[in-house]
Design an enzyme around this catalytic site. Structure first.
Site: not given
Ligand SMILES: *Cc1c(COP(=O)(O)O)cnc(C)c1O
Length: 375
Positions: A179
């Protein structure tokens, strides 16, 4: 291979992790509380750090009282995490269509899916784009429902209410490996509601109410106060140390993502059958760069992906629609024409802060050549 995405780790993160290891206190402690302070200073609201973005969404929903039998509106075009966080509470994720130009939740479609069980709406800022935050808040206000923002793609982005997380509903970020900033794995809940903050802080520690403990005992007690179902969702010091280091470098990381996305956007926006998001990348910090190709033959996208792989370019698909997954497909068929149209035409190009100009040029060059052959 040019990777679709990657974690970008410098000596700053390595040194920060080394210090946590040296201190030999790896659980939830000083580093987590410091990271929460830093995020809170940036966003101007209170922050609770947890083990993932999924955990942030789940706890937010639980804390506002979403439970079995409730409905939560959510776009089908999202990571399965959004849906799983909703169904983890026992509530029903109600799949909504997206706008065909912006790929954000269609409030018109959401309105048609309101019932007397609807408790909340979970907009997903797909691709980091934040267009209609104010309209989503108005919609929620009009229908007396809560807003839990899935801002996993949009850390650092600005919308029509300013920096995402600085105002509006409850905001959830993800700090997973790829991210906009990473903790390895992690996430956070952002709110200006002190009661809600206390609640999620308790829920992330198996429901153990630390504050009540401290008040009752004047210190640490061996008889915990546990009133409700909680989860093992806290962030740990190693993760927080990585997060703090990434936050210090965020300007550089964000700018690199923005420049790469702008490059793609300029290079592809005049292409006759390629679509890109209508984002202004001076306000948007993108987690992914999606394109969609206007073709009749829905096999084209997969062929294109294979050809680009031969060229040494990794691509992705964000996302397979959730309403078509075994767990979430209902007996009564849900009709989401835009989502279904996009599902077989959408493709994600490589995007991370370490892509070079040469790599970006190469991706665009190969993509256009391969597209020409598909015509
Ligand atoms: C990455 C993501 C999540 C969840 O995050 P994690 O930290 O991987 O649990 C939720 N929604 C979207 C759209 C994402 O891209």
């Amino acid at each position: 291979m040019i990777r679709l995405s990657k974690s970008c780790i410098s000596a700053v993160e390595q040194e920060a992790v080394r210090r946590v290891l040296d201190a030999e206190y790896l659980g939830i402690g000083k580093n987590v509380f410091e990271f929460e302070e830093e995020l809170s200073d940036l966003l101007g609201r209170q922050v609770c750090c947890v083990s993932s973005g999924t955990a942030a969404l789940h706890l937010s929903l639980q804390a506002i009282g979403v439970s079995a039998g409730d409905d939560v509106l959510v776009p089908s075009l999202t990571y399965v995490a959004s849906f799983q966080a909703i169904s983890a509470t026992g509530a029903n994720p109600v799949a909504c269509d997206v706008d065909i130009e912006t790929l954000q939740i269609s409030l018109q479609d959401a309105e048609n899916r309101l019932t007397d069980r609807t408790r909340a709406i979970m907009p997903v800022y797909y691709g980091g784009l934040v267009l209609n935050q104010r309209e989503i808040l108005d919609f929620a206000g009009k229908h007396s429902i809560d807003v839990v923002e899935d801002a996993a793609h949009a850390f650092g982005s600005h919308g029509n209410l300013g920096l995402v997380g600085s105002s509006g509903g409850i905001t959830c970020f993800s700090f997973d490996g790829i991210k906009n900033i990473t903790c390895g794995e992690g996430g956070c809940i952002v709110t200006n509601d002190s009661d809600l903050l206390e609640k999620v802080k308790t829920l992330r520690l198996l429901g153990v109410d630390k504050d009540t403990d401290a008040r009752r005992q004047g210190g640490r007690s061996w008889r915990p106060v546990v009133r409700e179902q909680g989860w093992r969702y806290h962030m740990n010091n190693i993760a927080a140390a990585i997060g703090s280091a990434q936050l210090k470098r965020f300007d550089v990381l964000a700018q690199a993502r923005q420049q790469a996305a702008s490059y793609y956007q300029h290079a592809l926006s005049s292409h006759s059958f390629v679509h890109v998001l209508p984002a202004d990348y001076s306000y948007t910090v993108p987690h992914i760069f999606p394109i969609w190709i206007d073709v009749h033959d829905t096999a084209c996208r997969d062929v294109l992906g294979e050809k680009l792989r031969e060229d040494g370019i990794e691509t992705g698909v964000h996302y397979y629609p959730n309403h078509l997954l075994e767990k979430y497909s209902t007996i009564e068929k849900v009709n989401l024409p835009n989502t279904e149209y996009l599902a077989s035409r959408i493709m994600t190009l490589p995007l991370h802060p370490e892509l070079t100009v040469e790599e970006l040029e190469y991706v665009v060059n190969r993509l256009c050549t391969r597209l020409e052959a598909l015509r």
